[in-house]
Design a protein around this motif. Structure first.
Motif, PDB file in Angstrom:
ATOM      1  N   TRP A 105       0.837  -1.203   0.000  1.00  0.00           N
ATOM      2  CA  TRP A 105       0.000   0.000   0.000  1.00  0.00           C
ATOM      3  C   TRP A 105       0.871   1.251   0.000  1.00  0.00           C
ATOM      4  O   TRP A 105       1.903   1.308   0.665  1.00  0.00           O
ATOM      5  N   ASN A 106       0.411   2.258  -0.729  1.00  0.00           N
ATOM      6  CA  ASN A 106       1.099   3.551  -0.711  1.00  0.00           C
ATOM      7  C   ASN A 106       0.675   4.410   0.474  1.00  0.00           C
ATOM      8  O   ASN A 106       1.363   5.374   0.813  1.00  0.00           O
ATOM      9  N   THR A 107      -0.468   4.077   1.071  1.00  0.00           N
ATOM     10  CA  THR A 107      -0.963   4.765   2.256  1.00  0.00           C
ATOM     11  C   THR A 107      -1.409   3.703   3.253  1.00  0.00           C
ATOM     12  O   THR A 107      -1.580   2.538   2.910  1.00  0.00           O
ATOM     13  N   ALA A 108      -1.606   4.096   4.505  1.00  0.00           N
ATOM     14  CA  ALA A 108      -2.064   3.143   5.510  1.00  0.00           C
ATOM     15  C   ALA A 108      -3.451   2.632   5.127  1.00  0.00           C
ATOM     16  O   ALA A 108      -4.357   3.435   4.874  1.00  0.00           O
ATOM     17  N   PRO A 109      -3.656   1.313   5.077  1.00  0.00           N
ATOM     18  CA  PRO A 109      -4.905   0.784   4.540  1.00  0.00           C
ATOM     19  C   PRO A 109      -6.154   1.168   5.310  1.00  0.00           C
ATOM     20  O   PRO A 109      -7.237   1.251   4.719  1.00  0.00           O
TER      21      PRO A 109
END
Length: 450
Positions: A105-109
């Motif tokens: 993931w590029n951001t926190a899921p």
């Protein structure tokens, strides 16, 4: 409030609060496949219940046959005569897929994050945005709500909705409706809406092939004793013809809508590596929507790293067979079983175990409710008419609704787009499309009253 301009103006005022509610839902790790997070699934149901209760709904958490908590909320029409008003059921689900490897993931899921034109997070689209779209439409209309509304938000869709038949049977009187809006699908493209009118069904089966009672030295016995991995590979290779069509006799195929799926979109959206050839025959949408497909989604065999010079006694594969609209899971199971049995080589032993099944769906999308829906979508998308779209994936519970409520018009809508990446890493909701969905649903409820 009946004009689309009024609806759009009201949505602009409401959107910050709607976004906040959606983001709160995304932060709840309601992964129904993870027993350790059953408490989060319960918390998600409670949050959903409270959101609809705050809008004046009589909301409760219900379950059937030991299933996950679902929310059922009801509210009578606020304008006109409720006894004479149409009843509309609004469906979504509050459980989500596992997030899997956070490193992908590029951001926190589970921390909703806006990047560019999307809101990222597990469930930001599938399907907590469906809940938020229902809330938005109801808030837009407020005291002008012209239809009776039943909201049904399920808690186990991502694990197969096993208790749904029992739920529909037990609470059928509370869920009875003239029109059912299932907000769990998607649109054809950014800026192009769709009504989903067909979905493939699913059969998953595990096939194990055994050639030995125990592993043996590959040099001592190779050339005489067949190894299980080779034997299983021959079974797998038999499942497609040279063009890549599914080679299992007796499966149904059908025509698809005349929809152009451009080559550049196919390659961009599928993630195919450059130069890969497509498999199968027929148009792209036939192969994706109305013909069977088969994939191997798992293998039990030794890893390459550390593998010894040993003939493996047994190997196992998980077969995922998507069945075309018009077929049945019972027929597909029997066809697949016969094919596997006929293609086991060299007298090897085998087991065939059905993991799960789901029925395909074909909706006759004609009649007043569908005309009203198409008009609402066209207006919400500024004159772009919706596509009648098939979906290659499976939503087996839709067939359950069609069976339980045969007199109802079932509209399959949703918030997803080709780059939503539902079930995968970096799931994201296109925010402008989400607003159009909210407008369309509010206008749909207004027009259904007429």
């Amino acid at each position: 409030m009946t004009s689309i301009d009024d609806i759009k103006t009201r949505l602009t005022e409401l959107m910050p609060a709607i976004r906040a509610d959606l983001e709160d839902l995304v932060r709840i790790e309601s992964v129904s496949a993870d027993p350790a997070r059953a408490g989060e699934v319960q918390r998600s149901a409670e949050k959903t219940r409270d959101l609809f209760a705050a809008e004046g709904f009589e909301a409760q958490i219900l379950s059937a046959d030991g299933g996950a908590p679902a929310v059922v909320a009801t509210k009578a029409a606020q304008s006109g005569d409720p006894a004479a008003a149409k009843t509309v059921l609004l469906y979504a689900h509050h459980d989500v897929q596992p997030e899997n490897d956070h490193a992908e993931w590029n951001t926190a899921p589970f921390e909703p994050t806006e990047v560019g034109d999307r809101l990222y997070g597990r469930g930001a689209a599938d399907d907590k945005a469906g809940i938020a779209a229902h809330l938005a439409a109801l808030r837009i209309l407020g005291d002008d709500l012209p239809v009776n509304v039943v909201v049904f938000v399920e808690g186990e869709e991502e694990v197969g909705s096993d208790s749904l038949p029992a739920f529909l049977n037990e609470y059928k009187d509370q869920l009875e409706a003239d029109v059912i809006v299932i907000a769990d699908s998607g649109n054809w493209d950014i800026g192009v809406p769709a009504l989903t009118t067909s979905l493939r069904g699913l059969v998953r089966a595990d096939v194990e092939v055994r050639t030995l009672t125990h592993a043996v030295h590959s040099g001592m016995w190779g050339g005489l004793v067949p190894d299980s991995i080779i034997a299983l590979s021959r079974v797998i290779a038999s499942l497609h013809d040279d063009q890549g069509n599914v080679a299992i006799e007796g499966l149904h195929s059908g025509p698809a809508a005349d929809v152009d799926y451009p080559e550049d979109r196919l390659r961009a959206e599928s993630g195919a590596v450059p130069g890969i050839d497509w498999i199968g025959s027929g148009s792209a949408v036939e192969r994706l929507w109305t013909k069977p497909s088969l994939s191997i989604t798992g293998l039990d065999a030794p890893k390459v790293d550390g593998a010894s010079n040993t003939l493996v006694a047994a190997a196992r594969a998980k077969i995922s067979l998507r069945i075309a609209p018009g077929d049945t899971s019972a027929n597909a199971v029997e066809c697949l079983r016969k094919h596997v049995e006929a293609n086991i080589p060299w007298g090897a032993e085998h087991t065939f175990t059905v993991v799960d099944t789901g029925e395909a769906t074909q909706i006759d999308a004609t009649g007043p409710a569908y005309d009203v829906a198409r008009d609402a979508f066209t207006q919400a998308w500024d004159g772009t008419a919706p596509v009648d779209m098939g979906v290659g994936g499976s939503i087996p519970f839709i067939a359950e609704f069609l069976e339980a409520f045969p007199a109802a018009s079932v509209l399959v809508t949703g918030v997803e787009d080709p780059d939503t990446r539902a079930h995968g890493a970096n799931e994201g909701l296109h925010l402008a499309e989400f607003e159009r969905v909210c407008v369309a649903e509010a206008l749909l409820l207004v027009n259904l009253a007429n």
